[in-house]
Structure formats: C-alpha cells, structure tokens
Design an enzyme around this catalytic site. Sequence first.
Site, mmCIF file in Angstrom:
data_model
loop_
_atom_site.group_PDB
_atom_site.id
_atom_site.type_symbol
_atom_site.label_atom_id
_atom_site.label_comp_id
_atom_site.label_asym_id
_atom_site.label_seq_id
_atom_site.Cartn_x
_atom_site.Cartn_y
_atom_site.Cartn_z
ATOM 1 N N ASN A 153 0.878 -1.163 0.000
ATOM 2 C CA ASN A 153 0.000 0.000 0.000
ATOM 3 C C ASN A 153 0.917 1.215 0.000
ATOM 4 O O ASN A 153 1.586 1.491 1.002
ATOM 5 C CB ASN A 153 -0.899 -0.008 1.243
ATOM 6 C CG ASN A 153 -1.779 1.228 1.346
ATOM 7 O OD1 ASN A 153 -1.604 2.199 0.625
ATOM 8 N ND2 ASN A 153 -2.723 1.194 2.264
ATOM 9 N N ARG A 193 0.506 4.232 0.329
ATOM 10 C CA ARG A 193 0.218 5.286 1.300
ATOM 11 C C ARG A 193 0.752 4.952 2.693
ATOM 12 O O ARG A 193 0.726 5.795 3.580
ATOM 13 C CB ARG A 193 -1.290 5.535 1.374
ATOM 14 C CG ARG A 193 -1.839 6.063 0.050
ATOM 15 C CD ARG A 193 -3.286 6.409 0.152
ATOM 16 N NE ARG A 193 -3.445 7.542 1.074
ATOM 17 C CZ ARG A 193 -4.594 7.925 1.569
ATOM 18 N NH1 ARG A 193 -5.694 7.286 1.251
ATOM 19 N NH2 ARG A 193 -4.662 8.942 2.394
ATOM 20 N N CYS A 194 1.245 3.738 2.885
ATOM 21 C CA CYS A 194 1.706 3.274 4.193
ATOM 22 C C CYS A 194 3.229 3.376 4.287
ATOM 23 O O CYS A 194 3.944 2.805 3.455
ATOM 24 C CB CYS A 194 1.252 1.823 4.405
ATOM 25 S SG CYS A 194 1.940 1.034 5.856
ATOM 26 N N SER A 195 3.727 4.071 5.299
ATOM 27 C CA SER A 195 5.179 4.249 5.435
ATOM 28 C C SER A 195 5.888 2.913 5.668
ATOM 29 O O SER A 195 6.980 2.690 5.135
ATOM 30 C CB SER A 195 5.501 5.226 6.563
ATOM 31 O OG SER A 195 5.091 4.710 7.817
#
Length: 113
Positions: free
Chosen positions: A7, A9-11
């Site tokens: 994903n 958007r996930c760090s």
Amino acid sequence: MYTIYHNARCSKSRQGLEILKNSGVDYNVREYLKEPLDEGELSGLINKLKIAPIELVRKNEKIWKDDYKEKDLSDKELIRVMVNNPKLIERPIVEADKEAVIGRPPSQIEKLL
C-alpha cells in the site's frame, strides 16, 4: 521470486519495498487495494504466514471497530471480511515460494530474504 503486498500510502509498506529493492532479489509488487486478493489467495497467504486470520486484521481501522469488532466471526468469515475490505489487511506482506512475513517492523522482511 518474491511478492510484496503493498500500500503506497503506508510508510511501513514503503520501507518494506525499499528493503526488497536494496536486497537485489527479484520481486513483484501487488497493490492489493487496487488488485484485491480473492478468498483462495488470502487463505494461501495466511497459511504461509502460519497465523490465524484474526492476526492479519488491522483492528484499529474504523470499519473494523464499527462493523466487526463485536462479532464472533469464524476464520472463513474473517477471510471474507478482509477480501471485501482489503484495507483491513495488515501490511506490508512479503511472500516467497513456501513462506511469508508481515513486515512490521519492516526488518522482519530481511528474515525471509
């Protein structure tokens, strides 16, 4: 060949992808929110992770808290819930031929390489 269920958007997922890039191994990126897993794929992944389905659920997500937290769901029902709501799947996951790891912390991925 490795696959990262990613994903962007996930760090933690981005950190996991960096680990794969820097390792020099061949890998595929599957953005599972855009290309969701089906029940068979998710079941196989859970088996490779050697965990119960509930251990793959992101329990702090609003949809979990609002719609599922108080329900007593079977493993099959949990898998169906994650297939229908891929945002609930913990990330990143890196899969190899016979095993997989959840990259939390991302250094877990190095154990698979």
